[in-house]
Motif scaffolding. Structure first.
Motif, PDB file in Angstrom:
ATOM      1  N   GLY A  79      27.644  -7.204  -4.204  1.00 53.09           N
ATOM      2  CA  GLY A  79      27.102  -7.896  -2.935  1.00 53.09           C
ATOM      3  C   GLY A  79      26.139  -7.151  -2.410  1.00 53.09           C
ATOM      4  O   GLY A  79      25.514  -7.604  -1.382  1.00 53.09           O
ATOM      5  N   THR A  80      25.696  -6.184  -2.751  1.00 58.57           N
ATOM      6  CA  THR A  80      24.799  -5.192  -2.309  1.00 58.57           C
ATOM      7  C   THR A  80      23.753  -4.864  -3.452  1.00 58.57           C
ATOM      8  O   THR A  80      23.940  -4.766  -4.370  1.00 58.57           O
ATOM      9  N   THR A  81      22.595  -4.291  -2.997  1.00 59.12           N
ATOM     10  CA  THR A  81      21.681  -3.565  -3.606  1.00 59.12           C
ATOM     11  C   THR A  81      21.088  -2.257  -3.100  1.00 59.12           C
ATOM     12  O   THR A  81      20.873  -2.436  -2.107  1.00 59.12           O
ATOM     13  N   GLY A  82      20.883  -1.457  -3.991  1.00 56.17           N
ATOM     14  CA  GLY A  82      20.281  -0.187  -3.601  1.00 56.17           C
ATOM     15  C   GLY A  82      18.665  -0.071  -3.897  1.00 56.17           C
ATOM     16  O   GLY A  82      18.110  -0.598  -4.922  1.00 56.17           O
ATOM     17  N   VAL A  83      18.052  -0.044  -2.818  1.00 56.44           N
ATOM     18  CA  VAL A  83      16.498   0.096  -2.886  1.00 56.44           C
ATOM     19  C   VAL A  83      15.768   1.516  -2.756  1.00 56.44           C
ATOM     20  O   VAL A  83      16.345   2.007  -1.585  1.00 56.44           O
ATOM     21  N   THR A  84      15.272   1.922  -3.522  1.00 58.22           N
ATOM     22  CA  THR A  84      14.461   3.324  -3.279  1.00 58.22           C
ATOM     23  C   THR A  84      13.122   2.834  -3.002  1.00 58.22           C
ATOM     24  O   THR A  84      12.293   2.099  -3.853  1.00 58.22           O
ATOM     25  N   LEU A  85      12.630   3.358  -2.084  1.00 58.09           N
ATOM     26  CA  LEU A  85      11.283   2.963  -1.592  1.00 58.09           C
ATOM     27  C   LEU A  85      10.523   4.516  -1.432  1.00 58.09           C
ATOM     28  O   LEU A  85      10.838   5.422  -0.765  1.00 58.09           O
ATOM     29  N   SER A  86       9.172   4.312  -2.083  1.00 58.71           N
ATOM     30  CA  SER A  86       8.268   5.620  -1.860  1.00 58.71           C
ATOM     31  C   SER A  86       7.385   5.287  -1.073  1.00 58.71           C
ATOM     32  O   SER A  86       6.673   4.194  -1.332  1.00 58.71           O
ATOM     33  N   LEU A  87       7.017   6.113  -0.092  1.00 57.67           N
ATOM     34  CA  LEU A  87       5.988   5.702   0.978  1.00 57.67           C
ATOM     35  C   LEU A  87       5.027   6.691   1.084  1.00 57.67           C
ATOM     36  O   LEU A  87       5.465   7.827   1.032  1.00 57.67           O
ATOM     37  N   GLU A  88       3.875   6.369   1.262  1.00 61.85           N
ATOM     38  CA  GLU A  88       2.685   7.262   1.518  1.00 61.85           C
ATOM     39  C   GLU A  88       2.536   7.185   2.948  1.00 61.85           C
ATOM     40  O   GLU A  88       2.243   5.995   3.463  1.00 61.85           O
ATOM     41  N   THR A  89       2.200   8.363   3.714  1.00 69.43           N
ATOM     42  CA  THR A  89       2.038   8.493   5.153  1.00 69.43           C
ATOM     43  C   THR A  89       0.991   9.262   5.353  1.00 69.43           C
ATOM     44  O   THR A  89       0.385   9.823   4.513  1.00 69.43           O
ATOM     45  N   GLU A  90       0.270   9.282   6.703  1.00 70.50           N
ATOM     46  CA  GLU A  90      -0.828  10.038   6.928  1.00 70.50           C
ATOM     47  C   GLU A  90      -0.602  11.408   7.132  1.00 70.50           C
ATOM     48  O   GLU A  90      -1.508  12.194   6.508  1.00 70.50           O
ATOM     49  N   ASN A  91       0.543  11.893   7.537  1.00 75.30           N
ATOM     50  CA  ASN A  91       0.902  13.229   7.915  1.00 75.30           C
ATOM     51  C   ASN A  91       2.444  13.234   8.129  1.00 75.30           C
ATOM     52  O   ASN A  91       3.130  12.351   8.398  1.00 75.30           O
ATOM     53  N   GLN A  92       2.669  14.717   8.619  1.00 75.23           N
ATOM     54  CA  GLN A  92       4.140  14.949   8.900  1.00 75.23           C
ATOM     55  C   GLN A  92       4.475  14.087  10.205  1.00 75.23           C
ATOM     56  O   GLN A  92       5.627  13.592  10.345  1.00 75.23           O
ATOM     57  N   LYS A  93       3.735  14.314  10.929  1.00 77.26           N
ATOM     58  CA  LYS A  93       3.945  13.627  12.561  1.00 77.26           C
ATOM     59  C   LYS A  93       4.171  11.983  12.140  1.00 77.26           C
ATOM     60  O   LYS A  93       4.808  11.402  12.595  1.00 77.26           O
ATOM     61  N   HIS A  94       3.294  11.357  11.215  1.00 81.08           N
ATOM     62  CA  HIS A  94       3.488  10.105  11.056  1.00 81.08           C
ATOM     63  C   HIS A  94       4.897   9.846  10.202  1.00 81.08           C
ATOM     64  O   HIS A  94       5.932   9.130  10.620  1.00 81.08           O
ATOM     65  N   THR A  95       5.091  10.639   9.237  1.00 78.26           N
ATOM     66  CA  THR A  95       6.515  10.706   8.595  1.00 78.26           C
ATOM     67  C   THR A  95       7.747  10.571   9.651  1.00 78.26           C
ATOM     68  O   THR A  95       8.532  10.022   9.520  1.00 78.26           O
ATOM     69  N   ASP A  96       7.441  11.766  10.601  1.00 79.30           N
ATOM     70  CA  ASP A  96       8.713  11.700  11.673  1.00 79.30           C
ATOM     71  C   ASP A  96       8.758  10.557  12.584  1.00 79.30           C
ATOM     72  O   ASP A  96       9.844  10.136  12.783  1.00 79.30           O
ATOM     73  N   GLN A  97       7.722   9.862  12.801  1.00 80.17           N
ATOM     74  CA  GLN A  97       7.588   8.603  13.382  1.00 80.17           C
ATOM     75  C   GLN A  97       8.500   7.524  12.715  1.00 80.17           C
ATOM     76  O   GLN A  97       9.053   6.748  13.236  1.00 80.17           O
TER      77      GLN A  97
END
Length: 402
Positions: free
Chosen positions: A368-386
Motif C-alpha cells: 500500500g506504499t511506494t518508496g520514491v528516491t529523488l535526485s535533486l540538483e540545487t544551487e548551493n549548500q544554502k539552497h540544499t539546507d533550505q
C-alpha cells in the motif's frame, strides 16, 4: 649520477621545438577561492596529456644507437606508458610497455595507438615492473624507470625553468608527488634559480610514502589504501628522488580524495579543462587549506588523462561535495497525487528533479506504499539546507541518502 642544474638546462635545449612549453595561466576564480594569486601550470597540454613525455623523450633521445637498436621496455599503468610509446615512435625504435591487467582500457588503447607492444602482467605497478625487468634481461632492451632516473629527473625539471621564465616573482610552487621525479627535477631548477621560492609537495593521504620517508629520514614503503589519484599512488619513492627531495623540499602536505574531486570539478566548471586526479592535487590543497594568502602561487596541473567512466563519477560526486546535488528517499501512500504533492513542494523552492526511482518490492516498503528516491540538483549548500528545512516543516517523512 647526481642531477645538476646544467643537466636541466641541457634537457631544455633538447626539448625545444619537440616538447610543448606549456602555458601558465592566471586564474581569477581560484585566486578568489584561495586568497592567493593563483597561476595554473598546464602540463596537461602535452601531446600525451602529461608531463611524463618530457622525461621519456629526453631519456630515449640520449640512448646510444646500439641501445636504440635493442629497443626499450617500461612498466606503467598510464602516463609514463604513453610518454615512452610516443617518444619511441618519434625515434623509430621498438617499445614494449608492461601494464597491470586492471589498467584502464582507454590508457591501454592509447599506448598501443602510439605504436607500443603492450604486455598485460600483474595486478599493480610493482608486479608489472618485475615483468619489465625480466623482459629487459631476456631481450637486452633498455629499461626506463618512471621516475628514479637522472635523465628523467632532469627533463621534468625543465618545468621549473619554464615557471621562472613565465613568473619570475613566484612565491610558492605546489607539486604532486608519487615517486618524486617531477618534484626532484623542479626542486633543482627552482632552488638554483631562487632558493627563496618555496616548493611544497602534495601527496594523497592514502599513499604518503615520500612524506613518511622524509619524516623518518630513510626510504619507507606504505601499504597504500584506495585513492582516485592513481598517478601518485606509489608505495615506495625512488632512491635518487628521495635524496634530492629530503635535502631541498620545504614541506610535504597531504590531501584526501574528496578535496581532489572538488578541485577537478571546479576546474571543469570554471576553467573548462579536464585534469586527472593526481594533476589536481596541488590545487586541491590550495582550495581546501588556503595556506598562502596574497602570495603568487603555482599549482602544477601535471596531467589530464581521466577514464571517462571515472569522469562521470567525478561530476556527480563533485556536485554532491559542493552541496549542489542531494538524493532523498520518501515513503508515500500508493495513491494518485501523493508524489505530485512532494514535487509541488520541491518546485516551489526551484529544486530541479533529475531522477525519480519508484520501489514497491523492497522489504522496507510496506504493502500500500511506494518508496520514491529523488535526485535533486540545487544551487548551493544554502539552497540544499533550505529544501531540507522546508520538507521538515511540511511534515514530509524523508531520509537523506547522499
Amino acid at each position: 649520477m647526481n642531477v645538476t642544474y646544467d643537466d636541466i638546462v641541457n634537457a631544455q635545449k633538447v626539448q625545444d621545438d619537440v616538447i610543448r612549453k606549456t602555458s601558465l595561466v592566471f586564474s581569477d576564480t581560484f585566486s578568489q577561492l584561495t586568497g592567493s594569486k593563483v597561476y595554473l601550470k598546464n602540463e596537461f597540454e602535452q601531446k600525451t596529456g602529461s608531463f611524463k613525455l618530457r622525461g621519456a623523450y629526453y631519456k630515449i633521445k640520449n640512448l646510444t644507437e646500439d641501445e636504440k637498436n635493442k629497443g626499450v621496455v617500461a612498466a606503467s599503468a598510464g602516463n609514463h606508458a604513453q610518454g615512452i610509446a610516443l617518444a619511441s615512435a618519434m625515434e623509430k625504435i621498438n617499445c614494449t610497455i608492461v601494464m597491470p591487467k586492471n589498467a584502464s582500457p582507454a590508457k591501454i588503447a592509447a599506448t598501443k595507438g602510439y605504436g607500443a607492444n603492450v604486455v598485460l602482467e600483474g595486478k599493480n605497478y610493482d608486479e608489472s615492473w618485475i615483468k619489465a625487468q625480466e623482459i629487459a634481461k631476456t631481450t637486452g632492451a633498455e629499461i626506463i624507470h618512471a621516475f628514479d632516473d637522472p635523465q628523467i629527473i632532469a627533463a621534468q625539471g625543465v618545468i621549473g625553468l619554464e615557471i621562472m621564465e613565465q613568473l619570475p616573482d613566484v612565491d610558492e610552487i605546489y607539486v604532486p608527488i608519487g615517486g618524486g621525479g617531477l618534484a626532484a627535477g623542479i626542486l633543482i631548477a627552482i632552488k638554483t634559480k631562487n632558493p627563496n621560492v618555496k616548493v611544497i609537495g602534495v601527496q594523497s593521504k592514502s599513499f604518503p610514502s615520500m612524506k613518511n620517508s622524509i619524516d623518518s629520514g630513510k626510504l619507507e614503503t606504505v601499504d597504500g589504501g584506495f585513492t582516485v589519484a592513481d598517478g601518485i599512488s606509489v608505495k615506495t619513492p625512488g632512491k635518487q628522488t628521495f635524496e634530492i627531495i629530503k635535502n631541498m623540499i620545504d614541506e610535504i602536505v597531504l590531501i584526501d580524495d574528496e578535496e581532489i574531486i572538488k578541485a577537478m570539478f571546479l576546474l571543469m566548471e570554471r576553467s573548462k579543462v579536464v585534469v586527472e586526479p593526481a594533476g589536481a592535487a596541488g590545487l586541491a590543497y590550495l582550495i581546501s587549506k588556503k595556506p598562502s594568502s596574497g602570495k603568487k602561487v603555482v599549482p602544477i596541473l601535471c596531467g589530464g588523462n581521466v577514464d571517462m567512466y571515472l569522469l562521470g563519477q567525478i561530476v556527480a560526486k563533485g556536485l554532491t561535495t559542493m552541496g549542489r546535488m542531494m538524493k532523498i528517499f520518501i515513503l508515500l501512500k500508493d495513491k494518485p497525487g501523493a508524489l505530485k504533492e512532494v514535487v509541488d513542494e520541491l518546485a516551489s523552492l526551484s529544486a530541479n528533479i533529475v531522477e525519480v526511482l519508484h520501489d514497491r518490492l523492497s522489504s522496507n516498503v510496506h504493502a500500500g506504499t511506494t518508496g520514491v528516491t529523488l535526485s535533486l540538483e540545487t544551487e548551493n549548500q544554502k539552497h540544499t539546507d533550505q529544501i531540507i528545512q522546508h520538507l521538515k516543516e511540511k511534515n514530509i517523512d524523508f531520509k537523506i541518502l547522499v
